[in-house]
Design an enzyme around this catalytic site. Structure first.
Site, PDB file in Angstrom:
ATOM      1  N   ASP A   1     -57.031 -19.292   7.435  1.00  0.00           N
ATOM      2  CA  ASP A   1     -56.420 -20.455   8.295  1.00  0.00           C
ATOM      3  C   ASP A   1     -57.313 -21.126   9.276  1.00  0.00           C
ATOM      4  O   ASP A   1     -57.776 -20.352  10.252  1.00  0.00           O
ATOM      5  CB  ASP A   1     -55.147 -20.049   9.078  1.00  0.00           C
ATOM      6  CG  ASP A   1     -54.305 -21.087   9.584  1.00  0.00           C
ATOM      7  OD1 ASP A   1     -54.585 -22.364   9.386  1.00  0.00           O
ATOM      8  OD2 ASP A   1     -53.215 -20.672  10.257  1.00  0.00           O
TER       9      ASP A   1
ATOM     10  N   ASP B   1     -56.613 -26.837   5.107  1.00  0.00           N
ATOM     11  CA  ASP B   1     -57.316 -26.182   6.076  1.00  0.00           C
ATOM     12  C   ASP B   1     -56.792 -24.564   5.896  1.00  0.00           C
ATOM     13  O   ASP B   1     -56.855 -23.857   6.628  1.00  0.00           O
ATOM     14  CB  ASP B   1     -56.776 -26.683   7.505  1.00  0.00           C
ATOM     15  CG  ASP B   1     -55.517 -26.792   7.825  1.00  0.00           C
ATOM     16  OD1 ASP B   1     -54.624 -26.406   6.705  1.00  0.00           O
ATOM     17  OD2 ASP B   1     -55.107 -26.611   9.060  1.00  0.00           O
ATOM     18  N   GLU B   2     -55.919 -24.239   4.800  1.00  0.00           N
ATOM     19  CA  GLU B   2     -55.708 -22.869   4.507  1.00  0.00           C
ATOM     20  C   GLU B   2     -55.510 -22.419   3.302  1.00  0.00           C
ATOM     21  O   GLU B   2     -55.358 -23.114   2.088  1.00  0.00           O
ATOM     22  CB  GLU B   2     -54.267 -22.406   5.418  1.00  0.00           C
ATOM     23  CG  GLU B   2     -53.256 -23.213   4.835  1.00  0.00           C
ATOM     24  CD  GLU B   2     -51.843 -22.469   5.792  1.00  0.00           C
ATOM     25  OE1 GLU B   2     -51.510 -21.521   5.516  1.00  0.00           O
ATOM     26  OE2 GLU B   2     -51.096 -23.566   6.507  1.00  0.00           O
TER      27      GLU B   2
END
Length: 390
Positions: free
Chosen positions: A12, A105-106
């Protein structure tokens, strides 16, 4: 007997859009910074220093500047976030080919087939990956390592920023027990407030309920909530080679959003982020799909195809508003929006009378792509001037 290993990893990125901008402006690190539009805009990503001063997403920019007068507001850089995301996940795939890119983003990594013998070896390799992403991309990240996806995802958020949390197999319930009940997926802020009012504040409080109390509180989701509170999850890490089939991006909002114009701007900026990748791969897209998610985790989507595939942004912009209206049928705020390009094709030889016009636009787009990935990107489209995302 072979001891079980924690082989599921959740990555993350920390304040990803701001971090991408700070990779271009390292002189601003440690200061109160945010990505957003100054006029009629919202804060779409805030540094942890800004968060400590009361700035959150999607706070209106004018309010953020009142709350934090020394906030440094950075504009959205078209194409930067998608590029950094691809580079980040490319480094993950150097550790294991089993990588699930959940959003820009993760994502999840599965290390079960990598031949690691001990938990210490797994921890060392993931720490090395975390350091590599920072050294090479200047993107700070947090990692959670556990035996399943649910616990790994919660663990990655336990010590942000730059967190690193390992939950040994068999200790899932013990790890979750003292955490706020809102860490469980599907329990949004309003639901958490309602549960707290009913005396359910921590995850352990769920397991203290009788069967009847659990059903009265969570209805049809009672069994699922109980399993989550125990840290049980049998989902596997899916490897979806999106690059060959589709290009997609999504954003989960810190606060549920009602405003149609804000969502439309965000969706258009996703097009701006994705299209340079399509051009770089020498592809064209025919279909655009917009998906929305409500606070209760219910999804709805709508798609439409062009008569001919394209690698330019302009043909897809007019589709955004009608697709958003078609998908957003319930008058409820949204938790997430995503866009996806599919119908990916190799460009055929251009024989049409107006082919030269598109070719000029294509050459211009290539120039803009280069300008917007430099250290001082300045070229903006109209919808990038308000409500910047990141």
């Amino acid at each position: 007997m072979t001891r079980a290993l924690p082989t599921i990893v959740h990555l993350d990125a920390d304040a990803f859009f701001v971090s991408c901008e700070l990779a271009l402006r390292p002189d601003l690190r440690g200061q109160k910074t945010a990505v957003g539009g100054r006029e009629r805009g919202i804060i779409s990503s805030a540094s942890y220093e800004a968060r400590a001063a009361g700035v959150y997403t999607p706070m209106p920019t004018k309010l953020a500047l009142r709350v934090c007068p020394d906030l440094i507001l950075l504009p959205h850089t078209s194409g930067l976030y998608g590029k950094k995301s691809r580079e980040m996940f490319d480094r993950c795939e150097a550790l294991t080919p089993i990588v699930q890119r959940n959003s820009i983003d993760e994502g999840y990594l599965d290390l079960a087939m990598c031949g690691f013998k001990t938990a210490a070896e797994i921890e060392a390799r993931v720490r090395a990956l975390q350091q590599r992403i920072w050294d090479e991309l200047q993107i700070p990240t947090s990692f959670g390592i556990a035996a399943n996806k649910l616990v790994a995802a919660i663990a990655s958020k336990a010590r942000k920023p730059r967190g690193f949390t390992v939950v040994p197999p068999g200790q899932e319930a013990e790890f979750l027990a003292p955490l706020p009940i809102g860490v469980l997926p599907g329990i949004g802020r309003k639901t958490e407030e309602r549960l707290k009012a009913a005396g359910l504040q921590l995850v352990r409080d769920v397991l203290a309920l009788t069967e009847r109390q659990l059903e009265d509180t969570f209805g049809n989701f009672a069994d699922e909530v109980r399993r989550m509170a125990r840290g049980e999850d049998d989902r596997v890490v899916h490897v979806d080679h999106e690059d060959a089939k589709s290009y997609s991006q999504q954003e989960t909002f810190g606060e549920d959003i009602w405003d149609f114009a804000t969502i439309e701007r965000i969706a258009k900026r996703m097009i701006d982020d994705l299209m340079p990748s399509i051009r770089a791969d020498g592809k064209r897209a025919r279909t655009l799909t917009v998906k929305v998610r409500y606070p209760g985790m219910e999804d709805s989507s709508s798609g439409r195809s062009l008569s001919e595939s394209s690698d330019l942004e302009a043909p897809f912009y007019p589709l955004v508003a009608p697709l958003l209206k078609a998908a957003w049928t319930k008058r409820r705020p949204l938790r997430l929006v995503s866009v996806r390009f599919s119908g990916i094709e190799e460009p055929a030889a251009q024989l049409e009378m107006f082919g030269q016009t598109d070719e000029k636009k294509r050459r211009l787009a290539a120039v803009l792509d280069k300008l917007n990935t430099g250290k001082n990107p300045t070229v903006k489209r109209g919808h990038q001037l308000g409500g910047e995302r990141g």
